[in-house]
Design an enzyme around this catalytic site. Structure first.
Site: not given
Ligand code: UT7
Length: 329
Positions: A116, A256, A286
């Protein structure tokens, strides 16, 4: 000699058409819309469901949008860095496949695997290529087809992830609006909490690993959550402090998009009100390496030249970090 600085001069993005809603997931695993929204903030995700398409097929339209907007010939691109944990193939690098598909025949490139935080790490690396003076146009693309590594019978992971791609163009600038500073970190001792068990050199694919579902993403959510809240908030606060910035100086936080509660904790720690935080987790989930550039893509028309923007991420590895950008256009 005057220092060369690197600016983000364009943004592109792509998400697949197919939507996977919380209500769809209710029919697939033992979960419900209320639980998912209250624990994560996610309402739906996009899925690249057509067979025969991989991460490169999302990165290509994201980069082509940049080429169109900037009226660039693909041959003008010097380098493509592709942040991904879902490459088209283990090798060659997806960056090479993307270059071939868009006709960037003068570009070299490679993939960056930092989960990520991949886009953040690649952004910093790409900026340094511009700052060195050796390259004039660097594309940084964050892309993940998470649906390729998600077990849609595992409610702990299938509610979280989605597919998408976002890209930026980096060029040199003589102005004051550029990629100013970054703090990047990693700690491999966190690998046990978020990883893929098999398919690497440690545990190559066998019939047993397939049957044991070891080629899917595994996450111990609560442990990752605790590290993420602390990691993302701490590093963002540290970046502000070392640049003598306060929440009042910041126009936008680009966090994020893993969990709305982690985003809120980071914003609180930085003293930022919610209206300064980019949040699109509700519609994309996500998307791993794509979350940050997809936020920039969604917000591009609202950004103003000179805006102070903090990008922050936390992910598998563990990897985490924050970057201060003064928006250049
Ligand atoms: O992007 C890379 C980095 N990743 C992250 O930052 C993710 C960090 N972690 C998280 O975001 C959260 O831990 C999750 C969203 C993954 C899970 O939320 P949580 O609040 O940590 O839930 P939990 O795992 O502690 O589970 C709470 C309860 C459990 O039931 P009991 O034991 O309290 O009866 C779970 O069995 O919720 C249950 N549960 C579910 N219920 C409905 C777990 N998953 C689900 C589900 N639907 N999908």
């Amino acid at each position: 000699m005057q220092k060369i600085n690197a600016a983000i001069t364009s943004v592109g993005g792509y998400v697949p058409e197919t939507r996977l809603t919380n209500f769809d997931l209710e029919k697939m695993v033992d979960t419900n819309n209320e639980w998912i929204i209250s624990r994560t903030g996610i309402e739906e995700r996009r899925i690249l469901k057509e067979p025969g398409l991989g991460s490169s097929d999302m990165a290509v339209p994201a980069i082509q949008e940049i080429l169109r907007k900037k009226n660039l010939n693909p041959k003008d691109i010097d380098c493509i860095i592709c942040a991904t944990v879902t490459p088209d193939m283990v090798f060659p690098a997806t960056a090479n496949i993307i270059a071939d598909k868009i006709g960037a025949t003068n570009a070299w490139g490679y993939d960056m695997s930092a989960a990520c935080s991949g886009f953040l790490f690649a952004l910093s690396t790409g900026a340094m290529y511009i700052e060195s003076g050796r390259y004039k146009k660097v594309i940084v693309v964050g892309v993940d087809k998470m649906s390729a590594i998600i077990d849609y019978t595992d409610r702990a992971t299938c509610i979280i992830f989605g597919d998408g791609a976002g890209a930026v163009l980096l060029e040199a600038t003589a102005e004051e609006n550029y990629i100013k500073d970054s703090i990047l970190k990693s700690d491999g001792s966190g690998r046990q909490f978020l990883h893929m068990k098999a398919g690497g050199s440690l545990k190559p694919a066998t019939m047993e690993t397939v049957l044991a579902k070891e080629h899917f993403a595994f996450q111990e959510g609560q442990s990752v959550f605790k590290f993420a809240v602390k990691g993302m908030a701490d590093v963002s606060a540290e970046l502000l402090e070392r640049n003598n910035l306060t929440g009042d100086d910041i126009a936008w936080l680009v966090p994020h998009q893993a969990n709305l509660r982690i985003i809120d904790a980071t914003a609180n720690r930085m003293g930022l009100s919610k209206d300064k935080v980019m949040i699109n987790i509700q519609k994309y989930g996500n998307t791993t390496a794509a979350t940050l550039p997809l936020c920039l893509w969604d917000w591009e028309s609202r950004l103003k030249k000179g805006d102070n923007i903090i990008l922050a991420a936390f992910g598998g590895g563990f990897t985490w970090g924050a970057t201060w950008v003064k928006w250049a256009y």
